[in-house]
Scaffold this motif. Structure first.
Motif, PDB file in Angstrom:
ATOM      1  N   GLN A  60       7.457  -1.252 -10.532  1.00 21.36           N
ATOM      2  CA  GLN A  60       8.769  -1.970 -11.377  1.00 21.36           C
ATOM      3  C   GLN A  60       8.330  -3.931 -10.454  1.00 21.36           C
ATOM      4  O   GLN A  60       9.078  -4.242 -11.585  1.00 21.36           O
ATOM      5  CB  GLN A  60       9.481  -0.979 -10.841  1.00 21.36           C
ATOM      6  N   GLN A  61       7.614  -3.780  -9.716  1.00 20.07           N
ATOM      7  CA  GLN A  61       7.547  -4.300  -8.811  1.00 20.07           C
ATOM      8  C   GLN A  61       7.030  -5.838  -8.858  1.00 20.07           C
ATOM      9  O   GLN A  61       6.663  -6.734  -9.057  1.00 20.07           O
ATOM     10  CB  GLN A  61       7.890  -4.433  -7.692  1.00 20.07           C
ATOM     11  N   LEU A  98       0.509  -1.407  -0.181  1.00 18.45           N
ATOM     12  CA  LEU A  98      -0.546   0.052  -0.090  1.00 18.45           C
ATOM     13  C   LEU A  98       0.659   1.549   0.039  1.00 18.45           C
ATOM     14  O   LEU A  98       0.108   2.157  -0.896  1.00 18.45           O
ATOM     15  CB  LEU A  98      -1.299  -0.033   0.987  1.00 18.45           C
ATOM     16  N   ARG A  99       1.858   1.467   0.714  1.00 22.46           N
ATOM     17  CA  ARG A  99       2.599   2.536   1.146  1.00 22.46           C
ATOM     18  C   ARG A  99       3.477   3.038  -0.941  1.00 22.46           C
ATOM     19  O   ARG A  99       2.868   4.392  -0.742  1.00 22.46           O
ATOM     20  CB  ARG A  99       3.937   2.154   1.754  1.00 22.46           C
ATOM     21  N   MET A 100       3.724   1.646  -1.277  1.00 18.38           N
ATOM     22  CA  MET A 100       4.471   1.962  -2.864  1.00 18.38           C
ATOM     23  C   MET A 100       3.423   2.451  -4.239  1.00 18.38           C
ATOM     24  O   MET A 100       3.533   3.116  -4.623  1.00 18.38           O
ATOM     25  CB  MET A 100       5.083   0.586  -2.940  1.00 18.38           C
ATOM     26  N   PHE A 101       2.443   2.069  -3.481  1.00 15.35           N
ATOM     27  CA  PHE A 101       0.727   1.697  -4.613  1.00 15.35           C
ATOM     28  C   PHE A 101       0.863   3.374  -4.530  1.00 15.35           C
ATOM     29  O   PHE A 101       0.894   4.570  -4.825  1.00 15.35           O
ATOM     30  CB  PHE A 101      -0.394   1.328  -3.702  1.00 15.35           C
ATOM     31  N   LEU A 102       0.714   3.597  -2.800  1.00  9.36           N
ATOM     32  CA  LEU A 102       0.474   5.335  -2.597  1.00  9.36           C
ATOM     33  C   LEU A 102       1.342   6.564  -2.746  1.00  9.36           C
ATOM     34  O   LEU A 102       1.191   7.567  -3.914  1.00  9.36           O
ATOM     35  CB  LEU A 102      -0.010   5.929  -1.208  1.00  9.36           C
ATOM     36  N   GLU A 103       2.462   5.959  -3.199  1.00 11.55           N
ATOM     37  CA  GLU A 103       3.688   6.864  -2.910  1.00 11.55           C
ATOM     38  C   GLU A 103       3.515   6.855  -4.796  1.00 11.55           C
ATOM     39  O   GLU A 103       3.648   8.167  -5.323  1.00 11.55           O
ATOM     40  CB  GLU A 103       4.891   6.234  -2.843  1.00 11.55           C
ATOM     41  N   GLN A 104       4.094   6.283  -5.436  1.00 13.85           N
ATOM     42  CA  GLN A 104       3.269   6.333  -7.024  1.00 13.85           C
ATOM     43  C   GLN A 104       2.590   7.047  -7.411  1.00 13.85           C
ATOM     44  O   GLN A 104       2.265   7.875  -8.298  1.00 13.85           O
ATOM     45  CB  GLN A 104       3.455   4.814  -7.512  1.00 13.85           C
ATOM     46  N   TYR A 105       1.109   6.769  -6.709  1.00 16.33           N
ATOM     47  CA  TYR A 105      -0.116   6.672  -6.894  1.00 16.33           C
ATOM     48  C   TYR A 105       0.246   8.869  -7.272  1.00 16.33           C
ATOM     49  O   TYR A 105      -0.257   9.927  -7.954  1.00 16.33           O
ATOM     50  CB  TYR A 105      -1.069   6.895  -6.917  1.00 16.33           C
ATOM     51  N   PHE A 106       0.673   9.450  -6.114  1.00 17.40           N
ATOM     52  CA  PHE A 106       0.848  10.669  -5.494  1.00 17.40           C
ATOM     53  C   PHE A 106       2.198  11.828  -5.980  1.00 17.40           C
ATOM     54  O   PHE A 106       2.448  12.228  -5.510  1.00 17.40           O
ATOM     55  CB  PHE A 106       0.610  11.009  -3.740  1.00 17.40           C
TER      56      PHE A 106
END
Length: 134
Positions: free
Chosen positions: A68-69, A52-60
């Motif tokens: 990538q992963q 979730l952290r990676m998703f939100l970082e990318q989204y924002f």
């Protein structure tokens, strides 16, 4: 936080550390919510927290590590195998909004993130509260 005009939204809200704090606070709530906790088969919520952290970082506007992963986010498709009910949406939102409260972001950034979470949570509903597909 003195944001420069060229900063991305991600940078303006504090970057990686802000998203770490947000997602950690969110999953602390989930861990104590038996209905939502049951949706996570892993004994440790850590892997879900990282995703979730990676998703939100990318989204924002942050790093594209999620894609990538894991490939394209395809948010709705990734949740299609789960009956996402209005009650689950409400519980998810309760924990996410409580986590947002811990950040104390400037109002426009706070409002933008809360708006995104509401729209995404509403979009993912695919069953009624009895679990019958819509």
């Amino acid at each position: 936080m003195d944001a420069q005009p060229s900063d991305t939204f991600y940078e303006q809200v504090g970057g990686h550390e802000t998203f770490v704090r947000l997602v950690r606070a969110f999953y602390e709530g989930v861990a104590h919510d038996p209905t939502l906790r049951a949706l996570y088969p892993e004994a440790d919520l850590g892997p879900a927290e990282v995703r979730l952290r990676m998703f939100l970082e990318q989204y924002f506007g942050g790093p594209t590590t999620y894609s990538q992963q894991r490939g394209h986010p395809r948010l709705r498709m990734r949740h299609v195998g789960y009956a996402v009910t209005p009650d689950q949406r409400d519980r998810w939102m309760r924990h996410m909004l409580a986590a947002m409260d811990t950040l104390e972001l400037p109002e426009p950034h706070d409002a933008a993130m809360r708006d995104y979470f509401r729209r995404a949570a509403d979009m993912l509903i695919n069953a009624d509260d009895e679990g019958t597909p819509l």
